[in-house]
Design an enzyme around this catalytic site. Structure first.
Site, mmCIF file in Angstrom:
data_model
loop_
_atom_site.group_PDB
_atom_site.id
_atom_site.type_symbol
_atom_site.label_atom_id
_atom_site.label_comp_id
_atom_site.label_asym_id
_atom_site.label_seq_id
_atom_site.Cartn_x
_atom_site.Cartn_y
_atom_site.Cartn_z
ATOM 1 N N GLU A 54 36.099 34.577 25.161
ATOM 2 C CA GLU A 54 36.181 35.794 25.971
ATOM 3 C C GLU A 54 35.458 36.996 25.363
ATOM 4 O O GLU A 54 35.556 37.257 24.162
ATOM 5 C CB GLU A 54 37.655 36.151 26.165
ATOM 6 C CG GLU A 54 37.899 37.307 27.127
ATOM 7 C CD GLU A 54 39.270 37.199 27.761
ATOM 8 O OE1 GLU A 54 39.419 36.401 28.707
ATOM 9 O OE2 GLU A 54 40.190 37.899 27.309
ATOM 10 N N LYS A 56 35.771 40.700 25.218
ATOM 11 C CA LYS A 56 36.931 41.589 25.415
ATOM 12 C C LYS A 56 36.851 42.751 24.443
ATOM 13 O O LYS A 56 36.869 42.543 23.226
ATOM 14 C CB LYS A 56 38.189 40.745 25.151
ATOM 15 C CG LYS A 56 39.517 41.438 25.323
ATOM 16 C CD LYS A 56 40.660 40.460 25.012
ATOM 17 C CE LYS A 56 42.007 40.956 25.443
ATOM 18 N NZ LYS A 56 43.080 39.987 25.120
ATOM 19 N N LYS A 116 36.976 37.525 34.579
ATOM 20 C CA LYS A 116 38.375 37.740 34.214
ATOM 21 C C LYS A 116 38.758 39.145 34.658
ATOM 22 O O LYS A 116 38.276 40.136 34.122
ATOM 23 C CB LYS A 116 38.518 37.576 32.698
ATOM 24 C CG LYS A 116 39.916 37.840 32.157
ATOM 25 C CD LYS A 116 40.856 36.721 32.505
ATOM 26 C CE LYS A 116 41.081 35.797 31.337
ATOM 27 N NZ LYS A 116 41.697 36.483 30.205
ATOM 28 N N GLU A 165 46.519 31.413 36.819
ATOM 29 C CA GLU A 165 47.307 31.783 35.634
ATOM 30 C C GLU A 165 48.796 31.942 35.940
ATOM 31 O O GLU A 165 49.183 32.602 36.890
ATOM 32 C CB GLU A 165 46.756 33.094 35.070
ATOM 33 C CG GLU A 165 47.529 33.583 33.869
ATOM 34 C CD GLU A 165 46.885 34.792 33.231
ATOM 35 O OE1 GLU A 165 45.718 34.692 32.809
ATOM 36 O OE2 GLU A 165 47.559 35.832 33.142
ATOM 37 N N ASN A 186 49.532 31.599 30.341
ATOM 38 C CA ASN A 186 49.344 32.778 29.514
ATOM 39 C C ASN A 186 50.597 33.029 28.693
ATOM 40 O O ASN A 186 51.655 33.313 29.232
ATOM 41 C CB ASN A 186 49.025 33.998 30.389
ATOM 42 C CG ASN A 186 48.506 35.174 29.569
ATOM 43 O OD1 ASN A 186 48.434 35.090 28.338
ATOM 44 N ND2 ASN A 186 48.142 36.253 30.240
ATOM 45 N N GLU A 216 46.367 30.155 27.006
ATOM 46 C CA GLU A 216 45.748 31.472 26.932
ATOM 47 C C GLU A 216 46.555 32.429 26.060
ATOM 48 O O GLU A 216 47.783 32.455 26.151
ATOM 49 C CB GLU A 216 45.690 32.125 28.326
ATOM 50 C CG GLU A 216 44.974 31.341 29.388
ATOM 51 C CD GLU A 216 45.030 32.058 30.745
ATOM 52 O OE1 GLU A 216 44.676 31.432 31.740
ATOM 53 O OE2 GLU A 216 45.456 33.232 30.811
ATOM 54 N N SER A 217 45.834 33.219 25.276
ATOM 55 C CA SER A 217 46.361 34.375 24.527
ATOM 56 C C SER A 217 47.014 34.021 23.190
ATOM 57 O O SER A 217 47.751 33.039 23.064
ATOM 58 C CB SER A 217 47.388 35.173 25.343
ATOM 59 O OG SER A 217 46.825 35.663 26.521
HETATM 60 O O1 LIG Z 1 42.816 38.158 23.076
HETATM 61 P P1 LIG Z 1 43.660 36.928 23.182
HETATM 62 O O2 LIG Z 1 45.056 37.117 22.682
HETATM 63 O O3 LIG Z 1 42.959 35.736 22.585
HETATM 64 O O4 LIG Z 1 43.816 36.632 24.756
HETATM 65 C C1 LIG Z 1 42.727 36.217 25.569
HETATM 66 C C2 LIG Z 1 43.176 36.101 27.027
HETATM 67 O O5 LIG Z 1 44.153 35.111 27.115
HETATM 68 C C3 LIG Z 1 43.712 37.418 27.566
HETATM 69 O O6 LIG Z 1 42.660 38.338 27.498
HETATM 70 C C4 LIG Z 1 44.195 37.324 29.009
HETATM 71 C C5 LIG Z 1 44.827 36.261 29.571
HETATM 72 N N1 LIG Z 1 45.103 36.504 30.868
HETATM 73 C C6 LIG Z 1 44.658 37.725 31.185
HETATM 74 C C7 LIG Z 1 44.689 38.408 32.393
HETATM 75 C C8 LIG Z 1 44.125 39.642 32.441
HETATM 76 C C9 LIG Z 1 43.575 40.244 31.301
HETATM 77 C C10 LIG Z 1 43.511 39.561 30.086
HETATM 78 C C11 LIG Z 1 44.071 38.304 30.018
#
Ligand SMILES: O=P(O)(O)OC[C@@H](O)[C@@H](O)c1c[nH]c2ccccc12
Length: 267
Positions: A54, A56, A116, A165, A186, A216-217
């Site tokens: 990503e 970001k 995204k 998601e 997520n 995710e995340s």
């Molecule tokens: O930075 P991280 O913790 O690796 O997370 C990425 C991604 O999962 C996260 O940006 C995200 C997951 N779903 C979303 C929905 C909207 C905005 C952002 C997100």
């Protein structure tokens, strides 16, 4: 109001500003000039883990993450590291992104690209495809069933793959009923912004084995990725850890090609 609701209010204002500047008819006309959407599913279904890397800059929970003056250069590194897809955060107010980032990345790499954002309106799906995206994110928590289905169908009609998601069992049921092939769990609850690493393992068994699961995340490196793979993930979606490292290509490569141990429960 939850954090998610609050974000969506700003997203709607921004989208109405863009729609006033460029009509939906104009965006539809531009679709004729873009290459057909790339299909990310074969790479995501292939043996060994994949990375969705990503772009970001910041987030409501973490604040500033990285400047990223040249999103295309970062995307090039992700592609060189073997990313199966690249996620470009296009939300402006909270995440510091824009559709211009997506266009810049599209010009640089051939890798499937995910828009995204907080997609709540047909217009955003159309502009994603017109900007060269191959996938769009649909966040179940932000959408009622009728809207979720309409956006999913519209995306499909444009050749876009949807990443649907979820962050709880109820949302997972809705994603499965929708027929989503690509389901993202997520670990960050967008209503509270808390990360719950156990969410993936709780929800994975609710998803039929013919669907592809993305964790995710909060993935900080290969150890986290391997744990998700053992719990049934085919891919990890990673932002923070990749935008903060000095060597994003190596970081992507290190999380790519991981396989679940024999003892892990097959999905
Ligand atoms: O930075 P991280 O913790 O690796 O997370 C990425 C991604 O999962 C996260 O940006 C995200 C997951 N779903 C979303 C929905 C909207 C905005 C952002 C997100």
């Amino acid at each position: 109001m939850s954090v998610l609701d609050d974000i969506v209010v700003g997203v709607r204002e921004d989208l109405e500003r863009r729609r006033a500047a460029r009509s939906e008819a104009d965006v539809r006309a531009a679709l004729a000039d873009v290459d057909a959407a790339r299909d990310p599913m074969p790479a995501l279904r292939a043996r060994g883990s994949s990375v969705i890397a990503e772009v970001k800059r910041r987030s409501p929970s973490k604040g500033h993450l990285a400047d990223i003056p040249e999103p295309a250069a970062l995307a090039r590194a992700y592609a060189d590291g073997g990313a199966a897809a690249i996620s470009v955060l296009t939300e402006e107010r909270r995440f510091g992104g824009s559709l211009a980032d997506l266009v810049a990345v599209r010009a640089e790499v051939d890798t499937p690209l995910l828009r995204k954002d907080f997609v709540v309106d047909d217009y955003q799906v159309l502009e994603a495809r017109a900007a060269g995206a191959d996938l769009v994110l649909l966040i179940v928590a932000a959408l009622d069933d009728a809207t979720l289905r309409r956006l999913h169908d519209l995306a499909g009609s444009l050749g876009l793959t949807t990443l649907v998601e979820v962050h709880d069992a109820e949302e997972t049921g809705r994603a499965v009923d929708l027929g989503a092939d690509l389901v993202g769990v997520n670990a960050r609850d967008l209503k509270t912004l808390e990360v719950h690493p156990g969410t993936f393992a709780e929800l994975a068994p609710l998803v039929p084995a013919d669907r592809v699961l993305v964790a995710e995340s909060g993935v900080s490196g290969p150890g986290d990725a391997a744990a998700y793979v053992a719990a049934g993930a085919r891919a990890v979606l990673v932002g923070e850890a990749l935008v903060r490292t000095g060597d994003p290509a190596a970081a992507v490569a290190a999380m790519t090609g991981l396989v679940a141990p024999e003892s892990a429960g097959a999905r």
